[in-house]
Enzyme design. Structure first.
Site, PDB file in Angstrom:
ATOM      1  N   GLY A 168       2.805  -0.969   4.441  1.00 60.07           N
ATOM      2  CA  GLY A 168       2.775   0.443   4.067  1.00 60.07           C
ATOM      3  C   GLY A 168       4.169   0.946   3.754  1.00 60.07           C
ATOM      4  N   GLY A 169       4.757   1.663   4.701  1.00 55.99           N
ATOM      5  CA  GLY A 169       6.053   2.328   4.503  1.00 55.99           C
ATOM      6  C   GLY A 169       7.129   1.465   3.842  1.00 55.99           C
ATOM      7  N   GLU A 224      -6.928   5.075   7.854  1.00 52.42           N
ATOM      8  CA  GLU A 224      -6.638   6.490   7.566  1.00 52.42           C
ATOM      9  C   GLU A 224      -7.850   7.168   6.937  1.00 52.42           C
ATOM     10  OE1 GLU A 224      -3.082   5.555   5.446  1.00 52.42           O
ATOM     11  OE2 GLU A 224      -2.077   5.107   7.334  1.00 52.42           O
ATOM     12  N   HIS A 275      -9.805   1.617   4.956  1.00 53.82           N
ATOM     13  CA  HIS A 275      -8.506   1.791   5.620  1.00 53.82           C
ATOM     14  C   HIS A 275      -8.666   2.754   6.799  1.00 53.82           C
ATOM     15  CE1 HIS A 275      -4.346   2.755   6.417  1.00 53.82           C
ATOM     16  NE2 HIS A 275      -4.045   1.639   5.770  1.00 53.82           N
ATOM     17  N   SER A 284       3.248  -1.608  10.569  1.00 57.13           N
ATOM     18  CA  SER A 284       4.683  -1.580  10.872  1.00 57.13           C
ATOM     19  C   SER A 284       5.428  -2.870  10.504  1.00 57.13           C
ATOM     20  CB  SER A 284       4.919  -1.248  12.353  1.00 57.13           C
ATOM     21  OG  SER A 284       4.571   0.099  12.614  1.00 57.13           O
ATOM     22  N   ASN A 308       0.868  -1.181   0.000  1.00 58.56           N
ATOM     23  CA  ASN A 308       0.000   0.000   0.000  1.00 58.56           C
ATOM     24  C   ASN A 308       0.904   1.231   0.000  1.00 58.56           C
ATOM     25  OD1 ASN A 308      -1.838   2.021   0.386  1.00 58.56           O
ATOM     26  ND2 ASN A 308      -2.492   1.374   2.434  1.00 58.56           N
ATOM     27  N   TRP A 309       1.020   1.854  -1.155  1.00 60.11           N
ATOM     28  CA  TRP A 309       1.922   3.017  -1.277  1.00 60.11           C
ATOM     29  C   TRP A 309       1.293   4.283  -0.702  1.00 60.11           C
ATOM     30  CZ3 TRP A 309       4.499   2.698  -6.852  1.00 60.11           C
ATOM     31  CH2 TRP A 309       5.422   1.643  -6.847  1.00 60.11           C
ATOM     32  N   LYS A 310       0.040   4.187  -0.284  1.00 61.76           N
ATOM     33  CA  LYS A 310      -0.667   5.348   0.291  1.00 61.76           C
ATOM     34  C   LYS A 310      -0.498   6.561  -0.626  1.00 61.76           C
ATOM     35  CE  LYS A 310      -0.153   3.258   4.802  1.00 61.76           C
ATOM     36  NZ  LYS A 310      -0.228   3.402   6.244  1.00 61.76           N
ATOM     37  N   GLY A 342       2.412   2.658  11.070  1.00 61.91           N
ATOM     38  CA  GLY A 342       3.388   3.736  10.929  1.00 61.91           C
ATOM     39  C   GLY A 342       4.056   4.147  12.236  1.00 61.91           C
ATOM     40  N   GLU A 358      -5.576  -4.503  10.779  1.00 61.16           N
ATOM     41  CA  GLU A 358      -4.563  -3.454  10.934  1.00 61.16           C
ATOM     42  C   GLU A 358      -4.836  -2.677  12.216  1.00 61.16           C
ATOM     43  OE1 GLU A 358      -2.415  -2.299   7.103  1.00 61.16           O
ATOM     44  OE2 GLU A 358      -4.163  -1.024   7.235  1.00 61.16           O
TER      45      GLU A 358
HETATM   46  P1  13P Z   1       2.829   0.808   7.787  1.00 63.25           P
HETATM   47  O1  13P Z   1       3.385  -0.493   7.248  1.00 63.25           O
HETATM   48  O2  13P Z   1       3.548   1.998   7.266  1.00 63.25           O
HETATM   49  O3  13P Z   1       2.706   0.760   9.273  1.00 63.25           O
HETATM   50  O4  13P Z   1       1.345   0.924   7.210  1.00 63.25           O
HETATM   51  C1  13P Z   1       0.460  -0.127   7.360  1.00 63.25           C
HETATM   52  C2  13P Z   1      -0.748   0.161   6.577  1.00 63.25           C
HETATM   53  O5  13P Z   1      -1.531   1.028   6.935  1.00 63.25           O
HETATM   54  C3  13P Z   1      -0.949  -0.587   5.333  1.00 63.25           C
HETATM   55  O6  13P Z   1      -2.224  -0.395   4.821  1.00 63.25           O
END
Ligand code: 13P
Length: 247
Positions: free
Chosen positions: A229-230, A97, A95, A208, A10-12, A171, A165
């Site tokens: 994510g990251g 966020e 999600h 994470s 997930n590149w957000k 994050g 999640e």
């Molecule tokens: P991180 O891996 O950056 O914690 O993000 C997780 C996430 O929200 C994937 O959708």
């Protein structure tokens, strides 16, 4: 050989569009194990580019959201039908966020889920998660699942992925313990198998996950994959994660 792990990148909204092409080319040149299904979810404007660059690779394309209807006066939204036509196969919905910053409710996520499932071939990745560590995850997860899955029926050929999640782990570098993941996954899977055939749902973990801790998830049988994510913006780290969950 059958695919036994799903790894979602997930590149957000983290990657500047100008940097997308080189990173997509790196991803498309990686030889992932055939037992891993990699799903790459860039932002909307990167999807056409990603669809083009990844067309010869085994990587599947995912979107980070979709509209609640297939067509109509929904300013700013993107139709799940058009996403499918572009080559998207998976859609992340709900999600944390989006729940947090855009006030997405379980009822709205339920509408989006219905719109996505109405498009043949699209598979939703529904995100659920508790906000505060150890504070009654069962009640929170069941409320989110019941709301999002209200009146949802799956045809025999359809399936759904649910991503656990925990918000406190996204994050933050705070890593879940094996027992926390196992408990949440068993709760979610238990909920899902009351509604759908066991083969119609898979449960993955996100929050994470990085190259160092990814091996922790390898032996947890209830974890069908990871949502990263990251660390998914670094092709080397992402490959290490994909390798670690299989070893
Ligand atoms: P991180 O891996 O950056 O914690 O993000 C997780 C996430 O929200 C994937 O959708």
């Amino acid at each position: 050989m059958s695919t036994n792990k799903i790894i979602v990148a997930n590149w957000k909204m983290k990657l500047p569009y100008k940097k997308a092409a080189p990173l997509l080319k790196k991803f498309s040149s990686i030889k992932f194990s055939p037992t891993v299904q990699v799903i790459l979810c860039p932002d909307f404007i990167t999807l056409p580019l990603a669809s083009n660059i990844l067309k010869k690779s085994k990587i599947k394309l995912g979107a980070q959201d979709a509209a609640l209807a297939d067509r109509g006066a929904y300013t700013g939204e993107v139709s799940p039908v058009d996403l499918k036509d572009l080559g998207v196969a998976y859609i992340i919905l709900g999600h944390s966020e989006r729940r947090e910053y855009l006030a997405e409710s379980d009822a709205l996520i339920n509408q989006k889920l219905k719109a996505v499932l109405a498009v043949k071939g699209l598979i939703p990745i529904l995100c659920v998660g508790d906000k505060v560590r150890g504070k009654n995850p069962k009640t929170i997860l069941f409320k989110q699942l019941a709301g999002a899955l209200k009146d949802i029926k799956l045809a025999p050929s359809q399936s759904i992925i649910v991503a656990y999640e925990p918000v406190w782990a996204i994050g933050t570098g705070r890593v879940v313990t094996n027992s926390e993941v196992t408990l949440a996954h068993l709760l979610i899977k238990g909920f899902l198998t009351k509604r759908f055939k066991p083969s119609q749902s898979r449960v993955i973990y996100g929050g994470s996950v990085d190259a160092k801790n990814s091996a922790n998830f390898r032996d947890i049988l209830v974890v069908n994959g990871l949502l990263v994510g990251g660390s998914s913006l670094n092709s080397k780290d992402f490959l290490t994660i994909c390798r670690n969950v299989l070893k």
